[in-house]
Design a protein around this motif. Structure first.
Motif, PDB file in Angstrom:
ATOM      1  N   ARG A 401       0.826  -1.197   0.000  1.00 50.38           N
ATOM      2  CA  ARG A 401       0.000   0.000   0.000  1.00 50.38           C
ATOM      3  C   ARG A 401       0.875   1.268   0.000  1.00 50.38           C
ATOM      4  O   ARG A 401       0.620   2.224  -0.721  1.00 50.38           O
ATOM      5  CB  ARG A 401      -0.894  -0.015   1.250  1.00 50.38           C
ATOM      6  CG  ARG A 401      -1.960   1.062   1.287  1.00 50.38           C
ATOM      7  CD  ARG A 401      -2.874   0.836   2.490  1.00 50.38           C
ATOM      8  NE  ARG A 401      -2.088   0.843   3.739  1.00 50.38           N
ATOM      9  CZ  ARG A 401      -1.812   1.952   4.431  1.00 50.38           C
ATOM     10  NH1 ARG A 401      -2.241   3.109   4.006  1.00 50.38           N
ATOM     11  NH2 ARG A 401      -1.103   1.883   5.542  1.00 50.38           N
ATOM     12  N   HIS A 402       1.960   1.261   0.825  1.00 55.64           N
ATOM     13  CA  HIS A 402       2.874   2.407   0.857  1.00 55.64           C
ATOM     14  C   HIS A 402       3.375   2.721  -0.533  1.00 55.64           C
ATOM     15  O   HIS A 402       3.440   3.863  -0.967  1.00 55.64           O
ATOM     16  CB  HIS A 402       4.116   2.094   1.714  1.00 55.64           C
ATOM     17  CG  HIS A 402       3.807   2.017   3.159  1.00 55.64           C
ATOM     18  ND1 HIS A 402       4.554   1.274   4.037  1.00 55.64           N
ATOM     19  CD2 HIS A 402       2.824   2.582   3.893  1.00 55.64           C
ATOM     20  CE1 HIS A 402       4.064   1.390   5.242  1.00 55.64           C
ATOM     21  NE2 HIS A 402       3.012   2.170   5.183  1.00 55.64           N
ATOM     22  N   PHE A 403       3.744   1.642  -1.185  1.00 57.48           N
ATOM     23  CA  PHE A 403       4.384   1.807  -2.467  1.00 57.48           C
ATOM     24  C   PHE A 403       3.400   2.354  -3.512  1.00 57.48           C
ATOM     25  O   PHE A 403       3.735   3.224  -4.310  1.00 57.48           O
ATOM     26  CB  PHE A 403       4.983   0.445  -2.838  1.00 57.48           C
ATOM     27  CG  PHE A 403       5.199   0.257  -4.272  1.00 57.48           C
ATOM     28  CD1 PHE A 403       6.210   0.957  -4.896  1.00 57.48           C
ATOM     29  CD2 PHE A 403       4.403  -0.589  -5.002  1.00 57.48           C
ATOM     30  CE1 PHE A 403       6.412   0.814  -6.235  1.00 57.48           C
ATOM     31  CE2 PHE A 403       4.602  -0.741  -6.338  1.00 57.48           C
ATOM     32  CZ  PHE A 403       5.604  -0.030  -6.961  1.00 57.48           C
ATOM     33  N   VAL A 404       2.150   1.878  -3.440  1.00 59.04           N
ATOM     34  CA  VAL A 404       1.137   2.371  -4.385  1.00 59.04           C
ATOM     35  C   VAL A 404       0.864   3.860  -4.130  1.00 59.04           C
ATOM     36  O   VAL A 404       0.768   4.659  -5.065  1.00 59.04           O
ATOM     37  CB  VAL A 404      -0.166   1.555  -4.266  1.00 59.04           C
ATOM     38  CG1 VAL A 404      -1.250   2.141  -5.153  1.00 59.04           C
ATOM     39  CG2 VAL A 404       0.095   0.104  -4.654  1.00 59.04           C
ATOM     40  N   ILE A 405       0.799   4.239  -2.844  1.00 55.93           N
ATOM     41  CA  ILE A 405       0.565   5.651  -2.521  1.00 55.93           C
ATOM     42  C   ILE A 405       1.713   6.505  -3.058  1.00 55.93           C
ATOM     43  O   ILE A 405       1.500   7.549  -3.682  1.00 55.93           O
ATOM     44  CB  ILE A 405       0.425   5.847  -0.991  1.00 55.93           C
ATOM     45  CG1 ILE A 405      -0.855   5.174  -0.503  1.00 55.93           C
ATOM     46  CG2 ILE A 405       0.397   7.331  -0.632  1.00 55.93           C
ATOM     47  CD1 ILE A 405      -1.020   5.156   0.995  1.00 55.93           C
ATOM     48  N   LEU A 406       2.950   6.047  -2.811  1.00 54.69           N
ATOM     49  CA  LEU A 406       4.111   6.799  -3.299  1.00 54.69           C
ATOM     50  C   LEU A 406       4.011   7.006  -4.808  1.00 54.69           C
ATOM     51  O   LEU A 406       4.277   8.092  -5.322  1.00 54.69           O
ATOM     52  CB  LEU A 406       5.417   6.062  -2.970  1.00 54.69           C
ATOM     53  CG  LEU A 406       5.898   6.112  -1.528  1.00 54.69           C
ATOM     54  CD1 LEU A 406       7.126   5.244  -1.325  1.00 54.69           C
ATOM     55  CD2 LEU A 406       6.210   7.537  -1.093  1.00 54.69           C
ATOM     56  N   PHE A 407       3.590   5.954  -5.494  1.00 61.89           N
ATOM     57  CA  PHE A 407       3.497   6.038  -6.953  1.00 61.89           C
ATOM     58  C   PHE A 407       2.440   7.054  -7.375  1.00 61.89           C
ATOM     59  O   PHE A 407       2.697   7.941  -8.192  1.00 61.89           O
ATOM     60  CB  PHE A 407       3.165   4.654  -7.531  1.00 61.89           C
ATOM     61  CG  PHE A 407       2.908   4.684  -9.001  1.00 61.89           C
ATOM     62  CD1 PHE A 407       3.958   4.850  -9.894  1.00 61.89           C
ATOM     63  CD2 PHE A 407       1.622   4.545  -9.511  1.00 61.89           C
ATOM     64  CE1 PHE A 407       3.724   4.886 -11.251  1.00 61.89           C
ATOM     65  CE2 PHE A 407       1.384   4.569 -10.867  1.00 61.89           C
ATOM     66  CZ  PHE A 407       2.435   4.744 -11.743  1.00 61.89           C
ATOM     67  N   LEU A 408       1.247   6.919  -6.794  1.00 65.80           N
ATOM     68  CA  LEU A 408       0.151   7.791  -7.217  1.00 65.80           C
ATOM     69  C   LEU A 408       0.453   9.258  -6.914  1.00 65.80           C
ATOM     70  O   LEU A 408       0.223  10.135  -7.735  1.00 65.80           O
ATOM     71  CB  LEU A 408      -1.154   7.359  -6.536  1.00 65.80           C
ATOM     72  CG  LEU A 408      -1.683   5.985  -6.990  1.00 65.80           C
ATOM     73  CD1 LEU A 408      -2.942   5.609  -6.213  1.00 65.80           C
ATOM     74  CD2 LEU A 408      -1.965   5.989  -8.494  1.00 65.80           C
ATOM     75  N   VAL A 409       1.005   9.504  -5.733  1.00 68.67           N
ATOM     76  CA  VAL A 409       1.297  10.896  -5.385  1.00 68.67           C
ATOM     77  C   VAL A 409       2.401  11.448  -6.295  1.00 68.67           C
ATOM     78  O   VAL A 409       2.343  12.601  -6.721  1.00 68.67           O
ATOM     79  CB  VAL A 409       1.687  11.022  -3.898  1.00 68.67           C
ATOM     80  CG1 VAL A 409       2.106  12.454  -3.580  1.00 68.67           C
ATOM     81  CG2 VAL A 409       0.518  10.648  -3.009  1.00 68.67           C
ATOM     82  N   SER A 410       3.355  10.606  -6.623  1.00 66.61           N
ATOM     83  CA  SER A 410       4.462  11.090  -7.465  1.00 66.61           C
ATOM     84  C   SER A 410       3.954  11.513  -8.849  1.00 66.61           C
ATOM     85  O   SER A 410       4.517  12.386  -9.488  1.00 66.61           O
ATOM     86  CB  SER A 410       5.562  10.041  -7.588  1.00 66.61           C
ATOM     87  OG  SER A 410       5.264   9.128  -8.604  1.00 66.61           O
TER      88      SER A 410
END
Lengths: 450, 350
Positions: A401-410
């Motif tokens: 989940r962390h990684f998906v959030i990082l991706f979307l925000v980036s």
């Protein structure tokens, strides 16, 4: 534009190769020997504190439990106007002691030296206010050991970070004179008594964006530059220096970005004296720090950073394109000046021209849109590569989940965050022109529960 | 013109988009499966923990099948290494080695041949931590490979020294110039006493770098039968050799020839004066008490500090420092004496 892409791309490739080599290396075994050996060099940890009453206890607690054979902690209370000193005195049961200070660097007057009766290796210097650089210089004078580490009063260090950051120094037989570790953002993590209990992400996009920014800067820029001894920043939040060489270079200077300035001066000294010395960056050791979570304080921070960058570059302008300084003069200095310092100005002009062109109709709309999408994707690829490097090197963010959030925000960076930082940095340039000095205040909430 | 550029740009855009999406999915899938694998290994370790502990205590190791998959092997290796770090003693060591030899040999052999540096290093750490002497031939083979890095070679020589392999002195001579002092010291202090004696017999043929490390080791391991060598080195021309042998005297407590020591208090080199003060304190040489008081006014801070520390080692040390505080006109000496008296009273050596 093309130059920027090539430069960043080049640095990224270097980082990839370096980090891939170390991917999945055991986290404990390489350091066992350092931890158990009596030949591991002791280190003095300097913590300058100015009105850090809120975060200081947790920060010092985290230092008391680090894994390192021999170290001292020197907190320098730089004339705080809050209850920083009183808090330290009661929490650590400090008593006033007589200690001879070897005055190798000039500093403001020391009012008193205290030692903890609970932890004899915890020393507190109480001095008149003189700024961060002055506090650090006082700490260097008081320190006993050949290496020192400067650490911000509001940061939390991982327990084995010192072993990791000092390993290259010890194994290089003093050829490495400074070594820096990674700084990560603590907002969103659970921290108790100075230890990171679980790693999380803040739910504020402005903080997540900074997480991505830190990942990128530390993992790509610095590993790439470090490999070729081109590194110009050892982070103010976490870096280890050889005391002898810092004193030789004149200690910290009174400037906005004293950490970067010192590193540039060390580089300069190495070249001028033709020494065989290096400055390195180790991505793995991690120090957690509180990031500004509001636009107001982030803006102040960025303006200050940009002024600091210019201060260092201006002080050492002699190095620019000077053959005597080799790659520092021809690669690092131009990189920091043209790309890091002037870049935002050029980018801002670009934004303005684009807006004007759209309104005057002198631009092909599809063309502009495509360019915009391209820059969006390119920025995102760069951020994602940093996340990939993070996965390969440290795997600090455990959840998918962390990684998906990082991706979307980036993905949204180009739409809001990037233009904002560009404007702030240009503001910093303007303030610099009008000669504004000083730190600007930041209100600390404290990252650790006491 | 713009039409063509637009098409080209669009292709670049699609290509980059594809790259980005690929990286994203690669990371997503990899993270998911990595997490699954880690969880499985964690669970396996939990399952094995009691049986493993039981085996290390009693030697009963009949709780495993002979065919193990990758995750099981990793779990076993990690568990065994963790136990090896906390349990000590020859019987436990034997059991760890037997277990590792039986189940992990072929796995670690494969790891030694991996292309990635970090995996080979991990394998070397495992061999050392699990006492797998059986793999020594593979380790020698790795040492001789062309692509083997100096970090690997350093680790190899270190573990061979720990296993008392006869090749170590030769390897040391071959690569010691590339190794750090820290690594050399760790290797040399792990040598068998017999091997170390042989090295010391040919002391003059060793490079300066190795000579320094050997002297440090004599001091640290208190190898008193080499006192003649230390004695001889005190008169060497090379100042570093003299400093190192003084340090070895200070570390080992071996009685030093006081006639030779006397001259060192006057040295121009502060490190020599500091070491002279240190040796005097460690061996409590009454004859040089006055010199120590004199060194309290030395121009070098570290020498003053060491002198004060050494004075405190004498029975009447506190009295001497109190006298200095009362009588001296040198503020540097006075401050240093006050600092150390306070440390003594608070029982802090730091």
């Amino acid at each position: 534009m093309l130059i920027i892409i090539v430069v960043y791309g080049g640095m990224l490739t270097l980082s990839f190769l370096q980090i891939r080599k170390n991917y999945q290396l055991d986290d404990i075994e390489p350091y066992e020997e350092l931890l158990q050996s009596e030949n591991t060099k002791p280190v003095s940890i300097l913590v300058p504190a100015y009105n850090e009453s809120v975060g200081i206890y947790g920060s010092i607690r985290s230092l008391l439990s680090i894994e390192y054979p021999e170290y001292e902690i020197i907190i320098i209370n730089d004339g705080s106007t809050d209850d920083t000193l009183e808090k330290l005195i009661t929490r650590f049961k400090l008593v006033k002691i007589n200690r001879v200070i070897r005055k190798q660097l000039d500093t403001k007057e020391i009012k008193g030296i205290y030692q903890s009766t609970l932890y004899p290796h915890l020393i507190v210097l109480d001095k008149e206010n003189g700024g961060k650089a002055d506090a650090l210089n006082a700490g260097i004078n008081c320190s006993r050991y050949p290496y020192f580490c400067s650490l911000d009063g509001d940061s939390i260090i991982e327990r084995n970070a010192f072993l990791k950051v000092l390993k290259p120094i010890i194994e290089s037989d003093d050829e490495i004179i400074a070594s820096g570790g990674s700084v990560r953002i603590a907002n969103g993590c659970t921290i108790q008594s100075g230890e990171v209990i679980s790693i999380g992400l803040s739910n504020k996009p402005i903080v997540i964006m900074q997480v991505i920014e830190y990942l990128r800067a530390f993992l790509t820029g610095r590993v790439g530059l470090s490999q070729n001894n081109l590194l110009l920043i050892v982070s103010g939040a976490f870096g280890v220096f050889s005391k002898r060489w810092v004193i030789e270079a004149g200690g910290y200077a009174h400037t906005v970005g004293e950490d970067m300035e010192l590193v540039v001066r060390l580089h300069r000294m190495v070249k001028e004296k033709r020494l065989n010395k290096k400055i390195v960056y180790v991505p793995d050791p991690v120090c957690w720090t509180e990031a500004p979570d509001s636009i107001k304080y982030l803006r102040r921070q960025r303006k200050r950073w940009h002024r600091g960058l210019f201060d260092s570059l201006w002080k050492h302008r002699k190095l620019m394109f000077n053959p005597k300084y080799g790659s520092i003069g021809f690669v690092s200095m131009p990189y920091f000046f043209f790309i890091e310092f002037l870049g935002p100005l050029i980018e801002l002009i670009g934004y303005i021209l684009l807006i004007v062109a759209v309104f005057t109709g002198s631009i092909h709309f599809e063309y502009a849109l495509l360019f915009f999408l391209l820059s969006l994707i390119y920025g995102s690829i760069y951020s994602m590569s940093a996340v990939l490097l993070e996965e390969w090197s440290m795997e600090r963010y455990p959840k998918v989940r962390h990684f998906v959030i990082l991706f979307l925000v980036s993905l949204t960076e180009t739409l809001w965050y990037r233009p904002l930082t560009v404007v702030w940095r240009v503001e910093g340039m303007i303030e610099m022109l009008f000669g504004k000095r000083g730190w600007g205040e930041m209100v600390r909430k404290g990252v650790s529960n006491d | 013109m713009i039409e063509i550029s637009l098409a080209a740009l669009f292709i670049v855009f699609i290509a980059l988009l594809f790259l980005l999406v690929s990286i994203f999915f690669y990371l997503f899938v990899k993270k998911y499966f990595n997490n699954q694998t880690r969880m499985e290994i964690f669970q396996l370790k939990e399952d094995y923990q009691l049986d493993m502990f039981h085996y290390l205590q009693t030697g009963n190791g009949e709780w495993l099948n002979s065919s193990l998959n990758q995750e099981q092997l990793i779990a076993l290796m990690e568990l065994l290494t963790e136990y090896s770090n906390v349990l000590d003693g020859p019987v436990v060591e034997d059991r760890i080695r037997e277990f590792a030899d039986k189940y992990l040999t072929s796995f670690i052999k494969k790891e030694l041949k991996k292309g990635r540096w970090s995996l080979r290093m991990n394998a070397l750490y495992a061999i050392e931590g699990l006492y797998m002497k059986q793999l020594i031939p593979s380790v020698h083979a790795l040492y001789k490979k062309r692509r083997t890095t100096i970090a690997e070679k350093s680790q190899i020589v270190k573990l061979l020294a720990r296993f008392h392999d006869p090749q170590v002195p030769q390897y040391l001579k071959d690569i010691h110039e590339d190794l750090s002092n820290f690594s050399l010291l760790s290797i040399v202090s792990n040598l068998e006493e017999k091997t170390l004696d042989e090295l010391i017999e040919n002391f003059n043929e060793l490079s300066k770098k190795l000579q320094y490390v050997v002297i440090d080791t004599i001091g640290k391991k208190q190898l008193t039968h080499h006192h003649m060598l230390l004695h001889r080195l005190l008169s060497e021309d090379d100042e570093e050799l003299r400093i190192r042998s003084l340090k070895a005297y200070a570390n080992s407590g071996l009685p030093i020839d006081t006639n030779l020591l006397a001259a060192f208090f006057e040295s121009d080199n502060w490190q020599v004066r500091m070491m002279a003060a240190k040796v005097t304190g460690v061996e409590r040489i009454e004859r040089f008490k006055l010199q120590l008081i004199y060194l309290l006014s030395d121009r070098e801070y570290i020498v003053r500090s060491e002198a004060a520390k050494s004075i405190l080692r004498f029975r009447d040390g506190e009295g001497i420092l109190t006298m200095v505080v009362d009588q001296t006109k040198d503020l540097f000496a006075k401050d240093m004496a006050i600092e150390w008296l306070e440390k003594e009273r608070n029982n802090h050596s730091y």
